[in-house]
Every structure is written in C-alpha cells, then in structure tokens.
Design an enzyme around this catalytic site. Structure first.
Site, mmCIF file in Angstrom:
data_model
loop_
_atom_site.group_PDB
_atom_site.id
_atom_site.type_symbol
_atom_site.label_atom_id
_atom_site.label_comp_id
_atom_site.label_asym_id
_atom_site.label_seq_id
_atom_site.Cartn_x
_atom_site.Cartn_y
_atom_site.Cartn_z
ATOM 1 N N CYS A 1 19.081 53.869 7.514
ATOM 2 C CA CYS A 1 19.976 52.818 7.066
ATOM 3 C C CYS A 1 19.976 52.725 5.559
ATOM 4 C CB CYS A 1 19.541 51.456 7.621
ATOM 5 S SG CYS A 1 19.356 51.381 9.411
ATOM 6 N N ILE B 1 20.336 56.271 15.075
ATOM 7 C CA ILE B 1 19.605 57.481 15.453
ATOM 8 C C ILE B 1 18.786 57.236 16.714
ATOM 9 C CG2 ILE B 1 17.911 59.199 14.711
ATOM 10 C CD1 ILE B 1 20.404 59.283 13.005
ATOM 11 N N ASN C 1 14.945 50.903 6.455
ATOM 12 C CA ASN C 1 15.624 52.148 6.143
ATOM 13 C C ASN C 1 14.627 53.268 6.418
ATOM 14 O OD1 ASN C 1 16.999 54.344 5.071
ATOM 15 N ND2 ASN C 1 16.544 53.804 2.956
ATOM 16 N N GLY C 2 14.906 54.095 7.425
ATOM 17 C CA GLY C 2 14.004 55.197 7.721
ATOM 18 C C GLY C 2 13.690 55.318 9.193
ATOM 19 N N GLU C 3 12.591 56.010 9.474
ATOM 20 C CA GLU C 3 12.152 56.240 10.853
ATOM 21 C C GLU C 3 10.635 56.105 10.933
ATOM 22 O OE1 GLU C 3 14.250 56.706 13.243
ATOM 23 O OE2 GLU C 3 16.074 57.424 12.262
ATOM 24 N N ASP D 1 12.334 51.657 16.927
ATOM 25 C CA ASP D 1 11.122 51.761 16.124
ATOM 26 C C ASP D 1 11.004 50.587 15.155
ATOM 27 O OD1 ASP D 1 13.329 52.642 14.680
ATOM 28 O OD2 ASP D 1 12.223 54.155 13.567
ATOM 29 N N GLY E 1 12.481 72.135 5.226
ATOM 30 C CA GLY E 1 11.181 72.696 4.858
ATOM 31 C C GLY E 1 10.602 72.111 3.593
#
Length: 636
Positions: free
Chosen positions: A2, A52, A74-76, A99, A363
């Site tokens: 977000c 997500i 904002n994030g996971e 989450d 990566g």
C-alpha cells in the site's frame, strides 16, 4: 502492499477528511485497488491498497477488536500465519485473514517491541486511542519508505512519499537543504534522515518513531549482528544453512492471492531465486528480463539460459533511449533528486511485468550479502598497493589520466583510473567514496558557485563524515564484512531499496527480495568474509558453492555486469539535446548551484570523448528534472 499517510495534531483538533484524501491521492499509484480513512481526533490515518493477501476482508485502516488500536500498513508480513497461530493460542481472535491484523494483536501484547516478531518489509503506523500515542515503524533493511515532518503546534505528518506531507500541510516549507544537494552529487542519493527539503525527514531503516503529546522520539530496534562469533566454522555446514534459510525465505515470499513472477537478469542472484521458485512451484514460473540494443550492456542471453533450464514462462523487453517523456515521469515519482541510472530499466521491466503479474521476486541483496561488487575486490587490492612507494602510485595515476576513457562503468581504463585515484588515499572511507562517488570532494570547489558554497558553509564535507561514521561503527569486523556492513547501512537501503520501491510502485507492482530476509541476512553476515570474497577473484564464493548444482556453468563463471545503461553513448547521441535543453538552460543556471563554465567544460570533455562523464551528467540532469517535475502535486 500500500501507500500510507496520516497526521496527528498536538493541539487536539480533528483532522479533515478532505485534507487526508488530498494526501492519499498523491500515492494512488501505490494502491489502485482500494482506499480507506480513519479519523479519531487528534489523529487521522489514510491508505491506498494494492490487494495481495486477503482480497476481500483486508481493507485498511484496520482496528483491533475493541476499537482501541488502529493500523495502516505498507508492505507484507511474511510470517503472519505462524504469528497468527501463536496469538490465537493466547486468546486473540481475528476478523480477517490479513497479515495487517497481526500487527494490532502484537502491539496489544508487546507495544513497540512488536517489531521484533515481524519478518517482512513494512512501514506501518498504529494509533493507540487510550494512550493517545502514534507509533510508526520501518522494516530492518529499509525496503519500504516512511517520511515525516513536524508542523506547528506539535503536529506530526507522515507518509510513504514526500508529496503526502505537503498535501497534509500546504504551508510546510519547501526550502531546499543545500547539504542534501551536496550529498546527492557525491552519492547519487540523499541518505536518511535527510530529504531534499529542510522540513522533511526520512525515518531510517530499522527504527521506530513514537509521537505523544506533541513530542517525538526515534529509536533503533535492529542492527546487523556485530561482534558475534561465526555462526559455524564448517564451510559445508554453512552452505547447507544458506540453502535451507534462502529456500524458506523464497517459500514465504511466494505466498500470494494474486499472480506472481520474478525478475530474471541472468546474474547469479536472480537465477538462484528463479531456480528455488521453480522447485517450489507446481506451475512454470513467470520470468521477465530487460536488455538494450547495445550488446555490452545486455544480459538477456544469460537470462534465457536459466529460463530454458527451468522451463519458465519467459518474456524479454528491450529499452530504447526515447526518454523525454519517461525521465520527467521518473523524476516525479522519486520526489527528490535520485541518480541511480538503473532506475530506468527497473521502471521499464516493472511496467512490462505488471501487465502479467502483481508480485515479482528479485535477486536484490546478493551482492551486499556476499561481496559481489567489483569495488570489494578493488578495496581489497588497494590494501596491497599500500606497500608501493607513494611517488610510484602518483606516476601510475598521472599516466592513466592521459588515456581517454570510454564505456563507463564497463571500460577497463575507466575502472583503472577509478582504482588508482582511490589508492592515493590511506583511509577506508575516502577510498570507498572515490570508488562509489559521482563527484569527488576535490571536484566540488570548481563545480559550485560562490553563492552555493556560502549556503553550504560549515556543512561542506558532510558526505565524508557520513561515510566515516558508517565505517567507524563496525571496526571489529573482518575487512570484507566491514565493507558489507557499510553498504548495508548506506548504499543498499538508501539507494537500491529506494530505487526498487519507487520504480515498482509507480507501476502498482509489488517487489519482493528473498535475499534480504533479515534472518538470511543475519545468517550470511555471521560467516567469515573470506568465504564471500575468496582471495582477489572469488566473488560470492560460498553463495556459488552452495547453489552451483542449480545453475548453468556459464552463469557461475561469468563476470559481474550489474544493471548499467550506456549513458556515455546516449549523451553523445539521442539524449544530447535533451541534456543541453535542461541542464544548460537559463532556468537551470539561475538556480545558482553551479558555475556555468564548469558545466560547459564537463559537457565538452564528454562530447569530444576525452573522458566519460555519463554518470555525472545523469546526476546533473536528474537534479534539474527534480526541480521541473518532482515538486509538483498529483492532480486527481
């Protein structure tokens, strides 16, 4: 994933939803799927959501069961399922499968120490109604951004991007910080806590911010494991540990309720990630690569080898230097001067990838974990030069300076000059800056105008102090790990993480970095530096040994290329007029940063081929494009 923003007022007044919406609209690209607001005087929270996980009930802002706590994220949080099971066993009940809700239960139990339990990339804010406290945290590595400003009356403004702050408080000063400009010209980025504006700051990675009664406090909650004994002294055991930890990291980052794929450059790091994803997936992994018409800067044939080995669903894109529209757009999204030229191909590959998936693994972090950059070899080799007589080094440097240089950063003469310039300095920070810097400290007196020098005043040389502090904080580590620590504290979070976050979120794409899982990072850091850079040639030695059975031999033995672009060629060709029209314009020169004669001499030297100033010219161009395009609010 977000974008978030919000405000809390020290004088107790109620936030205005219209003002919050105006700020939230500035980051609509970060979350095109949903928006949400919570107003609870004196605090207001807002978010834009890219869905997500838990597509149906993951709406934010989200509250704890009794309404005493509210959060925007904002994030996971990758370990949320394990945390949820533990919390449910202790009596917590959840309304969603998200989450985000885990953070509220952890905060209820642990307060600010809740961050210790989180495994992921995040910037979040929790409003504690009972305590009238706003708590903000940023992830350990700095994958997700968080900027803030203090306003009159003890107000705190925060957001995912700088323009949120000015939308929340239009009277907030936009005065440029001259020290930020100076550091940018050296480093290609502006390091936290600074931003381009005096009034705004970045929350550093691995830090928290607490606001209460108009006062804020900043605290660090994480650092690399300095001074700890080796995690193992057995090389083969260490290889297995890396395989197990990275496999787990990849598995966690493949959890998604939307289509998922991977960036595949053809380098060791992204190839390993794709290999592990292929082992964990029941379907062909979607992979995406980017290249250029200039063969020396293109890695697509290596990416193709990996794609064929693992039978991925592969797509390739070629970047053309037709950028008069793209560069202003990039300048707008970054919101402050930013000059890592690989932001351009990163944006292109993100834009094309988003047509097929919503999440892409990458990566990033392999070089910083395992000494993959050429400069690590160069810094190690420079120590050997300390035994050479100083006059001999000066003669070598003088001879090298007479040679024309081409093809930065791949040309051998260009690299040799950079190396020899660094060997004349005996201190590590100085050498490091000579290798990574755009404009060196001794270049600046002739570049800066007298007026700008006065504005800098005693703050001139802040870049050297910044880098010296990073080196000083890890004196006890071996030489290679000391270099890695410095990059984890400077270049990685401030430059690379900013690049990937902005470039991907500009396209509403979530990027995930398994090699930057903090547990994997801590594991790798506690291995001897000589296992990472073996002698003067063995870049990423233990990494390659641990995963050599998964990769084609050509990938393992190829030399490091990086995500460079042919700037030198472009500034003598398709970008020549664009640079002149911007950087040498009356409008640009009137800003008062630089001496016009120095800029014109630099430009002429590049055009005649005597020196390759491509990266310096890029930095000057992006500074001007910031002034023309970035400092403009979104109109929605």
């Amino acid at each position: 994933m977000c974008g978030i923003c919000g405000v809390v007022y020290g004088d107790g007044r109620s936030p205005d939803k219209g003002v919050l919406k105006r700020a939230n609209d500035q980051i609509a690209h970060r979350g095109p799927d949903d928006e949400g607001y919570h107003l609870d005087a004196p605090a207001g929270l807002a978010m834009r959501r890219l869905a997500i996980i838990d597509l149906t009930t993951g709406h934010q802002p989200m509250s704890y069961a009794d309404g005493s706590l509210w959060v925007v994220l904002n994030g996971e949080i990758y370990n949320f399922k394990e945390l949820r099971a533990e919390l449910e066993a202790r009596g917590h009940r959840f309304k969603t499968q998200s989450d985000t809700e885990i953070i509220l239960a952890l905060y209820r139990e642990l307060g600010p120490r809740c961050v210790d339990k989180l495994r992921g990339m995040f910037a979040f804010a929790v409003w504690d109604k009972a305590e009238q406290t706003l708590f903000i945290a940023r992830d350990r590595i700095g994958k997700k951004p968080l900027v803030y400003a203090e306003s009159h009356g003890g107000a705190l403004l925060f957001g995912s991007e700088l323009r949120c702050l000015f939308a929340l408080e239009p009277t907030l000063s936009r005065e440029i910080d001259p020290v930020a400009v100076d550091m940018y010209l050296s480093l290609q980025y502006i390091p936290s806590p600074r931003t381009i504006y005096r009034a705004a700051k970045k929350l550093p990675p691995g830090h928290t911010l607490t606001w209460k009664k108009g006062k804020i406090s900043i605290a660090r909650y994480w650092d690399l494991p300095l001074g700890q004994p080796p995690i193992t002294t057995d090389f083969n055991e260490a290889k297995e540990l890396l395989r197990d930890t990275l496999s787990e990291s990849v598995r966690l980052r493949m959890i998604s309720d939307v289509p998922l794929g991977a960036f595949l450059s053809g380098g060791v790091d992204s190839s390993i990630i794709v290999a592990l994803m292929s082992r964990l997936s029941t379907k062909p992994v979607k992979t995406f690569s980017i290249g250029f018409d200039e063969e020396r800067f293109t890695e697509t044939h290596y990416a193709r080898m990996v794609a064929e080995k693992y039978k991925t669903d592969h797509a390739e894109f070629i970047v053309k230097p037709e950028m008069s529209d793209i560069l202003p757009k990039l300048a707008w999204h970054y919101g402050e001067p930013y000059a890592d030229a690989s932001a351009l191909p990163t944006y292109y590959v993100a834009r094309e990838t988003r047509k097929f998936v919503t999440v892409a693994l990458n990566g990033d972090g392999g070089d910083e974990n395992f000494a993959g950059y050429i400069r690590y070899f160069a810094m190690k080799a420079a120590r050997l030069c300390d035994a050479l007589p100083g006059p001999l080094l000066k003669v070598m440097r003088a001879a090298a300076e007479l040679l024309p240089e081409h093809d930065a950063p791949l040309g051998n003469i260009w690299r040799a000059k950079r190396f020899l310039r660094s060997t004349l300095l005996n201190d590590l920070p100085g050498r490091h800056l000579k290798m990574v810097g755009f404009f060196a400290e001794d270049d600046k007196p002739s570049l800066y105008s007298d007026d700008f020098k006065r504005r800098l005043g005693a703050s001139e040389g802040e870049t050297v102090r910044y880098m010296s502090e990073a080196f000083s904080s890890c004196r006890g580590e071996d030489f290679v790990n000391r270099m890695l620590y410095v990059d984890f504290k400077t270049y990685l979070p401030e430059c690379l993480m900013a690049k990937v976050d902005i470039a991907t979120m500009a396209c509403s794409l979530e990027g995930r970095s398994p090699l930057l899982d903090h547990i994997f990072v801590e594991t790798a850091f506690r291995m001897p530096g000589d296992w990472k850079l073996k002698g003067l040639r063995g870049h990423k030695h233990i990494m390659k040994e641990a995963f050599k059975d998964l990769l084609p031999q050509e990938i393992l033995t190829r030399s490091k290329m990086g995500f460079g672009i042919p700037l030198g060629v472009w500034f003598r060709g398709p970008l020549k007029g664009f640079w002149e029209d911007n950087v040498l314009s009356r409008e640009a020169l009137a800003r008062g940063y630089f001496r016009e004669e120095t800029l014109r001499a630099l430009w002429a030297e590049h055009q005649c081929g005597r020196r390759d100033h491509g990266y310096r010219l890029w930095g000057l161009l992006m500074l001007e494009l910031f002034h023309r395009h970035a400092d403009v609010p979104a109109v929605r």
